[in-house]
Scaffold this motif. Sequence first.
Motif, mmCIF file in Angstrom:
data_model
loop_
_atom_site.group_PDB
_atom_site.id
_atom_site.type_symbol
_atom_site.label_atom_id
_atom_site.label_comp_id
_atom_site.label_asym_id
_atom_site.label_seq_id
_atom_site.Cartn_x
_atom_site.Cartn_y
_atom_site.Cartn_z
ATOM 1 N N PRO A 107 74.374 25.378 62.070
ATOM 2 C CA PRO A 107 74.891 25.793 63.378
ATOM 3 C C PRO A 107 74.965 24.588 64.314
ATOM 4 O O PRO A 107 74.099 23.705 64.284
ATOM 5 N N PRO A 108 75.995 24.524 65.163
ATOM 6 C CA PRO A 108 76.214 23.326 65.997
ATOM 7 C C PRO A 108 75.083 23.012 66.960
ATOM 8 O O PRO A 108 74.902 21.867 67.358
ATOM 9 N N ASN A 109 74.307 24.017 67.368
ATOM 10 C CA ASN A 109 73.249 23.761 68.357
ATOM 11 C C ASN A 109 71.857 23.795 67.740
ATOM 12 O O ASN A 109 70.862 23.966 68.439
ATOM 13 N N LYS A 110 71.774 23.615 66.402
ATOM 14 C CA LYS A 110 70.482 23.674 65.716
ATOM 15 C C LYS A 110 70.199 22.364 64.989
ATOM 16 O O LYS A 110 71.050 21.871 64.242
ATOM 17 N N THR A 111 69.022 21.825 65.188
ATOM 18 C CA THR A 111 68.578 20.658 64.430
ATOM 19 C C THR A 111 67.778 21.138 63.220
ATOM 20 O O THR A 111 67.402 22.318 63.131
ATOM 21 N N MET A 112 67.491 20.230 62.300
ATOM 22 C CA MET A 112 66.696 20.591 61.130
ATOM 23 C C MET A 112 65.313 21.088 61.545
ATOM 24 O O MET A 112 64.772 22.031 60.948
ATOM 25 N N GLU A 113 64.734 20.473 62.567
ATOM 26 C CA GLU A 113 63.411 20.893 63.036
ATOM 27 C C GLU A 113 63.460 22.316 63.593
ATOM 28 O O GLU A 113 62.549 23.127 63.345
ATOM 29 N N MET A 114 64.533 22.649 64.312
ATOM 30 C CA MET A 114 64.669 23.994 64.872
ATOM 31 C C MET A 114 64.857 25.024 63.758
ATOM 32 O O MET A 114 64.292 26.125 63.808
ATOM 33 N N LEU A 115 65.644 24.670 62.740
ATOM 34 C CA LEU A 115 65.855 25.592 61.627
ATOM 35 C C LEU A 115 64.565 25.812 60.849
ATOM 36 O O LEU A 115 64.262 26.929 60.418
ATOM 37 N N GLU A 116 63.800 24.754 60.654
ATOM 38 C CA GLU A 116 62.524 24.881 59.942
ATOM 39 C C GLU A 116 61.545 25.735 60.738
ATOM 40 O O GLU A 116 60.768 26.514 60.164
ATOM 41 N N GLN A 117 61.589 25.637 62.064
ATOM 42 C CA GLN A 117 60.736 26.483 62.902
ATOM 43 C C GLN A 117 61.148 27.946 62.772
ATOM 44 O O GLN A 117 60.294 28.845 62.709
ATOM 45 N N ASP A 118 62.460 28.194 62.733
ATOM 46 C CA ASP A 118 62.940 29.564 62.514
ATOM 47 C C ASP A 118 62.451 30.092 61.172
ATOM 48 O O ASP A 118 62.077 31.267 61.044
ATOM 49 N N ARG A 119 62.468 29.238 60.153
ATOM 50 C CA ARG A 119 61.995 29.673 58.831
ATOM 51 C C ARG A 119 60.508 30.022 58.879
ATOM 52 O O ARG A 119 60.065 31.024 58.304
ATOM 53 N N SER A 120 59.731 29.209 59.589
ATOM 54 C CA SER A 120 58.302 29.476 59.730
ATOM 55 C C SER A 120 58.056 30.789 60.465
ATOM 56 O O SER A 120 57.182 31.588 60.089
ATOM 57 N N ASN A 121 58.853 31.040 61.521
ATOM 58 C CA ASN A 121 58.745 32.310 62.250
ATOM 59 C C ASN A 121 59.108 33.489 61.350
ATOM 60 O O ASN A 121 58.510 34.570 61.451
ATOM 61 N N LEU A 122 60.091 33.269 60.492
ATOM 62 C CA LEU A 122 60.518 34.313 59.561
ATOM 63 C C LEU A 122 59.381 34.667 58.598
ATOM 64 O O LEU A 122 59.099 35.851 58.356
ATOM 65 N N GLN A 123 58.721 33.651 58.048
ATOM 66 C CA GLN A 123 57.613 33.906 57.137
ATOM 67 C C GLN A 123 56.472 34.631 57.846
ATOM 68 O O GLN A 123 55.845 35.531 57.261
ATOM 69 N N SER A 124 56.214 34.264 59.085
ATOM 70 C CA SER A 124 55.148 34.925 59.844
ATOM 71 C C SER A 124 55.476 36.398 60.062
ATOM 72 O O SER A 124 54.598 37.267 59.961
ATOM 73 N N GLU A 125 56.745 36.676 60.365
ATOM 74 C CA GLU A 125 57.155 38.062 60.598
ATOM 75 C C GLU A 125 56.983 38.910 59.334
ATOM 76 O O GLU A 125 56.589 40.077 59.402
ATOM 77 N N MET A 126 57.250 38.305 58.171
ATOM 78 C CA MET A 126 57.167 39.060 56.920
ATOM 79 C C MET A 126 55.727 39.388 56.529
ATOM 80 O O MET A 126 55.500 40.241 55.667
ATOM 81 N N THR A 127 54.751 38.727 57.139
ATOM 82 C CA THR A 127 53.346 39.028 56.832
ATOM 83 C C THR A 127 52.802 40.190 57.658
ATOM 84 O O THR A 127 51.696 40.664 57.383
ATOM 85 N N LYS A 128 53.569 40.642 58.656
ATOM 86 C CA LYS A 128 53.099 41.720 59.515
ATOM 87 C C LYS A 128 53.142 43.062 58.796
ATOM 88 O O LYS A 128 53.961 43.275 57.908
#
Length: 509
Positions: free
Chosen positions: A256-277
């Motif tokens: 995505p044009p407004n996303k850096t690799m660090e931002m995408l990796e943070q989204d992935r980490s948030n995704l994994q956290s959500e799946m543990t709920k």
Amino acid sequence: MRFRVILAPDDIRRLSIESLPETLDSFINLLKNELHLDGTLIVQFEDRNYGNELCNLTSMSDLTEEMTTLRVFQKHVPESSNDLETSIDELSDSTLDTASLPSTSSRDSTPKRSGYLPDPFVIPKFPTDFELRLQRGNEAYYRDGSLLDVPRSIRSDILDTLAEALFQIKTHPTNGECSIVAKALVDKFPCLKEAGSRDGWYAWKYSIHYKMGNFRQQLRIAGSVELSVHKRSASGDSKRPKKAWRSEVNFLPEHPPNKTMEMLEQDRSNLQSEMTKKNVDWKKVDALMDSTFSLRRKEIIKEEPLVKDLQARWSALFTERQIDAEFTRIVSKNLKQSFFHGLDELVPRFLRLYRHRETVKELPAFLASLDADNSNQQKRAVVLLALPHFLKEDPSHFFKICKPNEDTEAIKGMDVGILIVTEDAERPVPKEVVDVVLAVEESVVLRKLKDVPHAFALLMGLLYVLNIQYPKGLRYMFEVIQKVIMKIGENTCSSRVNGVRNKLMSTNM
């Protein structure tokens, strides 16, 4: 009880139900499951009190044993613009209906192509001076039939504009799709017709085809990740395909044009956290999966990780809901709708073809299972399970049947496959099933699936999602499923699969 269900003028299906549910909600849920629909359904029936005119179904008492025709509408409630602009962090923590797959904001979402070329193609707007010249050319054409003399520079600019518009839809258009664009061009600007050509656009078609190749090369040099991954190396790496080999529309998209690799990796980490709920917020998961699509595809295509490593990093990807969504992102088609709609259209033809293939000794046992159970689900299972035998391929390492508590041993040696757990392990199509399991790389990926046909549909989705090649020994079975049943890349069939399709479509069938 049998129903004739009208979904659209060109989509009318048959539905058999052993007994009607007691409540209307249960009946609508049954229709969703059997017809593979989502959203809110409006069901109408033919009311005899009003001359068989259609009326909304409000109670199960409105249905009679003699009733055969239902009209079903799918009502999708659009999200407001405010909802679309809501950031991922602001999404609520409540668990939402798993049947809704929302879109994220276009600013956060990975750019995707539709993959479907409109016919007629909408010609993009050219620069103002080009448009004026073409308008004057059209006036002269309508006045005396004269054709416009197009300088080479202008012709090249016209082709550049068409190539860019076409690339937004599809990276590798077929000759037929180039014909659609060429025809639309001369229909809009008849002054561009070719003298002496029967259709007036034959040379334009090939010019568009070659311009697309040049355009892809320019993007590859400019650093396009998607196109660079298909470039064959100087060492002659023949294993690297020149293009997406299963008609993937969004094979390796840009971030995505407004996303850096660090931002995408943070989204992935948030995704994994959500799946543990305990109570997963599926709307938040949907949004995060959509925003991280490009990151996930880059890992899968370029790094080719083991499935167990992908499960550790992307656990949400191995749910039925996200396999459906990811397949749609990659192919721009609904997985289950394309699979089951295509399968149900061809089930009677496949069964007739099987009955006429007397030389294949395995087929009679599959067909005999229909004597005890002639339901649509059983017919689907018979068609799919007997297909490799019909094609003279060996499914022994792909499809296995075992008894309960033997599944761990049974999946050994299964690179990709379906395992049926049943007490009745002697039948080719078991009547009672305890479990249906998908296995990849000798590991269970999904279990407790609804039935064998659903397992086949989800396996096709997984092969696309994980970019796994079709098993060599079952190449033609999967090609038939992809190109004949699901109609993905149907214009590029092998000669063997094309022969099967011709037999299925024969008027004698």
